[in-house]
Design a protein around this motif. Structure first.
Motif, PDB file in Angstrom:
ATOM      1  N   ASN A 202       0.837  -1.185   0.000  1.00  0.00           N
ATOM      2  CA  ASN A 202       0.000   0.000   0.000  1.00  0.00           C
ATOM      3  C   ASN A 202       0.883   1.249   0.000  1.00  0.00           C
ATOM      4  OD1 ASN A 202      -1.483   2.252   1.694  1.00  0.00           O
ATOM      5  ND2 ASN A 202      -3.079   0.948   0.841  1.00  0.00           N
ATOM      6  N   ALA A 203       0.398   2.328  -0.618  1.00  0.00           N
ATOM      7  CA  ALA A 203       1.181   3.563  -0.702  1.00  0.00           C
ATOM      8  C   ALA A 203       1.546   4.101   0.680  1.00  0.00           C
ATOM      9  CB  ALA A 203       0.410   4.617  -1.485  1.00  0.00           C
ATOM     10  N   ALA A 204       0.681   3.933   1.667  1.00  0.00           N
ATOM     11  CA  ALA A 204       0.984   4.391   3.022  1.00  0.00           C
ATOM     12  C   ALA A 204       2.170   3.623   3.605  1.00  0.00           C
ATOM     13  CB  ALA A 204      -0.238   4.238   3.920  1.00  0.00           C
ATOM     14  N   ILE A 205       2.285   2.353   3.263  1.00  0.00           N
ATOM     15  CA  ILE A 205       3.423   1.555   3.718  1.00  0.00           C
ATOM     16  C   ILE A 205       4.692   2.015   3.005  1.00  0.00           C
ATOM     17  CG2 ILE A 205       4.395  -0.776   3.758  1.00  0.00           C
ATOM     18  CD1 ILE A 205       1.527  -1.818   4.126  1.00  0.00           C
ATOM     19  N   ALA A 221      13.696   1.097  -4.619  1.00  0.00           N
ATOM     20  CA  ALA A 221      13.227   1.156  -6.010  1.00  0.00           C
ATOM     21  C   ALA A 221      12.359  -0.049  -6.355  1.00  0.00           C
ATOM     22  CB  ALA A 221      14.418   1.241  -6.957  1.00  0.00           C
ATOM     23  N   ARG A 222      12.619  -1.185  -5.728  1.00  0.00           N
ATOM     24  CA  ARG A 222      11.850  -2.396  -6.021  1.00  0.00           C
ATOM     25  C   ARG A 222      10.507  -2.426  -5.299  1.00  0.00           C
ATOM     26  NH1 ARG A 222      16.068  -7.535  -5.809  1.00  0.00           N
ATOM     27  NH2 ARG A 222      17.266  -6.997  -7.671  1.00  0.00           N
ATOM     28  N   VAL A 223      10.338  -1.598  -4.300  1.00  0.00           N
ATOM     29  CA  VAL A 223       9.096  -1.577  -3.530  1.00  0.00           C
ATOM     30  C   VAL A 223       8.161  -0.562  -4.159  1.00  0.00           C
ATOM     31  CG1 VAL A 223       8.048  -1.308  -1.261  1.00  0.00           C
ATOM     32  CG2 VAL A 223      10.385  -2.187  -1.451  1.00  0.00           C
ATOM     33  N   ARG A 224       7.047  -1.042  -4.722  1.00  0.00           N
ATOM     34  CA  ARG A 224       6.150  -0.193  -5.501  1.00  0.00           C
ATOM     35  C   ARG A 224       4.787  -0.074  -4.824  1.00  0.00           C
ATOM     36  NH1 ARG A 224       9.744   2.252  -7.925  1.00  0.00           N
ATOM     37  NH2 ARG A 224       8.049   3.260  -9.080  1.00  0.00           N
ATOM     38  N   PRO A 225       4.219   1.135  -4.793  1.00  0.00           N
ATOM     39  CA  PRO A 225       2.878   1.287  -4.231  1.00  0.00           C
ATOM     40  C   PRO A 225       1.817   0.743  -5.182  1.00  0.00           C
ATOM     41  CG  PRO A 225       3.644   3.381  -5.113  1.00  0.00           C
ATOM     42  CD  PRO A 225       4.789   2.411  -5.254  1.00  0.00           C
ATOM     43  N   TYR A 226       0.794   0.137  -4.595  1.00  0.00           N
ATOM     44  CA  TYR A 226      -0.297  -0.378  -5.415  1.00  0.00           C
ATOM     45  C   TYR A 226      -1.546  -0.462  -4.556  1.00  0.00           C
ATOM     46  CZ  TYR A 226      -2.182  -2.637  -9.539  1.00  0.00           C
ATOM     47  OH  TYR A 226      -2.909  -2.900 -10.678  1.00  0.00           O
ATOM     48  N   TRP A 227      -2.724  -0.425  -5.220  1.00  0.00           N
ATOM     49  CA  TRP A 227      -3.986  -0.496  -4.505  1.00  0.00           C
ATOM     50  C   TRP A 227      -4.060  -1.769  -3.669  1.00  0.00           C
ATOM     51  CZ3 TRP A 227      -3.761   1.835  -9.327  1.00  0.00           C
ATOM     52  CH2 TRP A 227      -4.285   3.141  -9.406  1.00  0.00           C
ATOM     53  N   LEU A 262       5.043   9.180  -5.548  1.00  0.00           N
ATOM     54  CA  LEU A 262       4.390   8.665  -4.344  1.00  0.00           C
ATOM     55  C   LEU A 262       3.331   9.648  -3.846  1.00  0.00           C
ATOM     56  CD1 LEU A 262       4.162   6.504  -2.160  1.00  0.00           C
ATOM     57  CD2 LEU A 262       6.020   7.644  -0.929  1.00  0.00           C
ATOM     58  N   ASP A 263       3.619  10.936  -3.952  1.00  0.00           N
ATOM     59  CA  ASP A 263       2.660  11.955  -3.498  1.00  0.00           C
ATOM     60  C   ASP A 263       1.316  11.812  -4.212  1.00  0.00           C
ATOM     61  OD1 ASP A 263       4.612  12.967  -1.849  1.00  0.00           O
ATOM     62  OD2 ASP A 263       5.201  14.581  -3.224  1.00  0.00           O
ATOM     63  N   TRP A 264       1.346  11.392  -5.472  1.00  0.00           N
ATOM     64  CA  TRP A 264       0.108  11.255  -6.244  1.00  0.00           C
ATOM     65  C   TRP A 264      -0.893  10.338  -5.560  1.00  0.00           C
ATOM     66  CZ3 TRP A 264      -1.968   6.830  -8.635  1.00  0.00           C
ATOM     67  CH2 TRP A 264      -3.070   7.067  -9.470  1.00  0.00           C
ATOM     68  N   TRP A 265      -0.409   9.317  -4.882  1.00  0.00           N
ATOM     69  CA  TRP A 265      -1.291   8.345  -4.239  1.00  0.00           C
ATOM     70  C   TRP A 265      -2.106   8.952  -3.104  1.00  0.00           C
ATOM     71  CZ3 TRP A 265      -2.146   3.375  -5.867  1.00  0.00           C
ATOM     72  CH2 TRP A 265      -1.288   2.895  -6.863  1.00  0.00           C
TER      73      TRP A 265
END
Length: 302
Positions: A202-205, A221-227, A262-265
């Motif tokens: 999650n983006a918060a994580i 870089a490998r850790v990506r935010p997702y719904w 990341l801010d976009w999330w």
């Protein structure tokens, strides 16, 4: 002859679902779709055993299947498999190797006794009857952000125990009541493994990781935010060597991923989207014809 054989196979698969999936209606009855039009999730969701073929990840993470799957043992020195009734603790041998290696690393980098493993793949991969657009080629695994309790859980506990919610109610940050410094260390251990292509959270994580990580931060870089991914991290490994039918993802963008992207999330556009004037029509489910040709042989293998 080949088409006739395939039709017979599909009818056989549909006629004999495992008991855990018996609530799904069989498709090979009058008035229902012919086998070629049956959603692929019904075919692969009823396959209770792996295809006795050489191990191969076939297709893309969200459109493919798995030959020669290996089961992660439900108990290990530093891991336990959850939701056993789903029969989704299967993967390419490279994924099983990663999970065993990662689980052994976790107690060394944190105060955790080990990990709890959620869904991997079905015995022959492919689309699932419930949940997950990906997890189809045996290279994805959900790892709970809840540490193993230090004792063997009962089967009933593995069905009913809930993972811990890591995201604050307003969705803008982690829940400090549940998040601990050990969490970012565990995520880092996964992202540092050379087999790993991406870790989805999650983006918060991701925000918490960006704020708290110390030392060499290249792994971010490998850790990506997702719904979603509020309770677990989704670890995806790269296509194994010698699997030419496996299609990987493009490398993640350069940088830590902790800036404007990341801010976009956390914008209103994402957190409070306006309802669509006309709801989008749901996409039709994948059929066997939508998957790589080799997936028919994976279903046929006996």
């Amino acid at each position: 002859m080949r088409r006739a054989r395939r039709a017979i196979l599909l009818l056989a698969l549909l006629a004999g679902p495992p008991a855990a999936l018996a609530q799904q209606p069989p498709a090979a009855v009058p008035g229902r779709p012919a086998p070629k039009a049956v959603p692929a999730k019904e075919l692969f969701g009823r396959a209770g055993t792996p295809a006795p073929l050489a191990a191969r990840a076939i297709g893309f993470y969200s459109k493919g299947c798995l030959a020669g799957a290996q089961a992660l043992p439900v108990n290990g020195p530093t891991w336990q498999v959850m939701r056993l009734s789903r029969n989704r603790n299967w993967g390419h041998p490279d994924l099983v190797d990663f999970l065993e290696r990662f689980a052994a690393q976790v107690p060394k980098v944190s105060g955790w006794n080990g990990i709890l493993v959620g869904d991997m793949a079905q015995p022959r991969g492919g689309p699932m009857l419930t949940g997950h657009a990906s997890h189809q080629i045996g290279l994805d695994a959900d790892i709970w952000l809840t540490p193993s309790p230090g004792r063997e859980l009962t089967r009933d506990e593995r069905e009913k125990l809930s993972a811990t919610m890591m995201v604050r109610a307003d969705r803008r940050d982690i829940d400090p009541a549940n998040w601990r410094p050990d969490h970012w260390k565990v995520v880092r251990a996964a992202a540092l493994d050379p087999a790993v292509e991406r870790v989805l959270v999650n983006a918060a994580i991701k925000k918490a990781l960006c704020r708290e990580a110390t030392g060499d931060r290249a792994w971010l870089a490998r850790v990506r935010p997702y719904w979603g991914h509020d309770y677990h991290m989704h670890v995806r490994i790269s296509c194994p060597r010698g699997n030419p039918d496996c299609r990987g993802q493009e490398p993640p963008p350069a940088g830590e991923g902790c800036g404007a992207e990341l801010d976009w999330w956390f914008t209103d556009e994402v957190l409070h989207p306006k309802p669509e004037k006309e709801p989008a029509k749901p996409k039709p489910p994948l059929t066997l014809a939508d998957l790589p040709d080799a997936c028919a042989a994976v279903l046929e293998a006996r």
